[in-house]
Design an enzyme around this catalytic site. Structure first.
Site, PDB file in Angstrom:
ATOM      1  N   MET A  23      -6.951   8.706   9.431  1.00  0.00           N
ATOM      2  CA  MET A  23      -7.365   9.232   8.125  1.00  0.00           C
ATOM      3  C   MET A  23      -8.211  10.492   8.279  1.00  0.00           C
ATOM      4  O   MET A  23      -9.229  10.683   7.610  1.00  0.00           O
ATOM      5  CB  MET A  23      -8.111   8.157   7.327  1.00  0.00           C
ATOM      6  CG  MET A  23      -7.246   6.954   6.989  1.00  0.00           C
ATOM      7  SD  MET A  23      -8.139   5.587   6.211  1.00  0.00           S
ATOM      8  CE  MET A  23      -8.704   4.700   7.668  1.00  0.00           C
TER       9      MET A  23
ATOM     10  N   ASP B 176       0.828  -1.204   0.000  1.00  0.00           N
ATOM     11  CA  ASP B 176       0.000   0.000   0.000  1.00  0.00           C
ATOM     12  C   ASP B 176       0.863   1.254   0.000  1.00  0.00           C
ATOM     13  O   ASP B 176       2.094   1.192   0.166  1.00  0.00           O
ATOM     14  CB  ASP B 176      -0.911   0.004   1.232  1.00  0.00           C
ATOM     15  CG  ASP B 176      -2.013  -1.040   1.161  1.00  0.00           C
ATOM     16  OD1 ASP B 176      -2.326  -1.480   0.042  1.00  0.00           O
ATOM     17  OD2 ASP B 176      -2.547  -1.407   2.219  1.00  0.00           O
TER      18      ASP B 176
ATOM     19  N   LYS C 214      -4.089   3.172  -2.636  1.00  0.00           N
ATOM     20  CA  LYS C 214      -5.324   3.946  -2.764  1.00  0.00           C
ATOM     21  C   LYS C 214      -4.981   5.371  -2.370  1.00  0.00           C
ATOM     22  O   LYS C 214      -4.760   5.668  -1.201  1.00  0.00           O
ATOM     23  CB  LYS C 214      -6.419   3.370  -1.867  1.00  0.00           C
ATOM     24  CG  LYS C 214      -6.882   1.977  -2.274  1.00  0.00           C
ATOM     25  CD  LYS C 214      -7.930   1.453  -1.309  1.00  0.00           C
ATOM     26  CE  LYS C 214      -8.523   0.141  -1.791  1.00  0.00           C
ATOM     27  NZ  LYS C 214      -7.537  -0.948  -1.832  1.00  0.00           N
TER      28      LYS C 214
END
Length: 247
Positions: A168, A35, A57
């Site tokens: 996040m 990732d 992502k």
């Protein structure tokens, strides 16, 4: 012929915080599927010739669909390769590790889970903030501030937790703050934000809950960002100066 998948947590970023098991698997892997939050220092532990597959992502950019990631893992394993699926933090803490494990099991692929240090704990610690502290915090909760999931949270319950760690949260800090204030959290609750925890680019701001979004903007903090809300956010155990909450 079938290989094996290892669902591995890469920890909060600093390569020195990899588990011994994770470092050994990275060094032996034929393929590493990783990732965005897995940095070059971590990937530097692989051997020459290892295939590196970036399935990041990234905000505002086209993402690799989860179904495609599952397909990559299954196809590499069915080719007889030893595959490390490397995720920032811990695979089972907002890392979709559970979804990938279920997909692998359904496909009959053998896999191993290797936990990692979650940034939910390492982020506050890197800033000198204990998520629990005697007389100040006997409970903590971890939530994701990804915009798509904010409506599903029980904000009254989150507002009542001693320490709330928000992952996040760079893009939605203002919305998270408003929801917590509306749910009854005091405006003067200590709060902190930690950017790139454990890495060379680590930066921090401390504020109150009500002022946190403005403090983040004023200091130009960016993702990845960990927010800490609660009395312990007034602490910095790296310093000799005692605060009220530590007494």
């Amino acid at each position: 012929m079938s290989g094996r998948i290892h669902l591995v947590g890469a920890g909060p970023g600093d390569a020195d915080l990899l588990t011994v098991r994770a470092a050994r698997l990275i060094a032996a892997a034929d393929v590493i599927v990783h990732d965005r939050l897995v940095g070059p220092d971590v990937l530097a532990g692989c051997r020459p010739g290892t295939e590196l597959v970036d399935v990041s992502k990234r905000p505002g950019k086209a993402s690799v669909a989860q179904e495609e990631i599952n397909r990559i893992l299954i196809s590499r394993a069915r080719s007889g390769l030893d595959v490390v699926r490397l995720k920032g933090g811990d695979p089972f803490v907002f890392g979709r590790g559970g979804e990938e494990a279920i997909a692998l099991a359904a496909a009959g692929i053998e896999f191993e889970l290797v936990p990692g240090i979650s940034s939910a704990l390492a982020g506050p610690a890197a800033a000198g903030i204990p998520v629990t502290h005697r007389e100040a915090a006997r409970s903590f909760a971890v939530m994701t501030a990804h915009a798509a999931g904010l409506d599903g949270h029980d904000w009254s319950a989150l507002a009542a937790v001693d320490t709330l760690v928000v992952l996040m949260g760079a893009a939605t800090a203002g919305l998270v703050t408003r929801r917590l204030l509306q749910a009854g959290r005091a405006a003067d609750t200590p709060a902190a934000a930690v950017q790139e925890a454990t890495l060379a680019g680590q930066r921090e701001v401390r504020s109150t809950l009500a002022a946190l979004p403005d403090a983040i903007a004023a200091d130009g903090l960016r993702a990845p960002l960990v927010l800490v809300i609660g009395a312990v956010a007034a602490l910095d155990v790296r310093c000799a100066v005692a605060s009220e909450v530590a007494r």
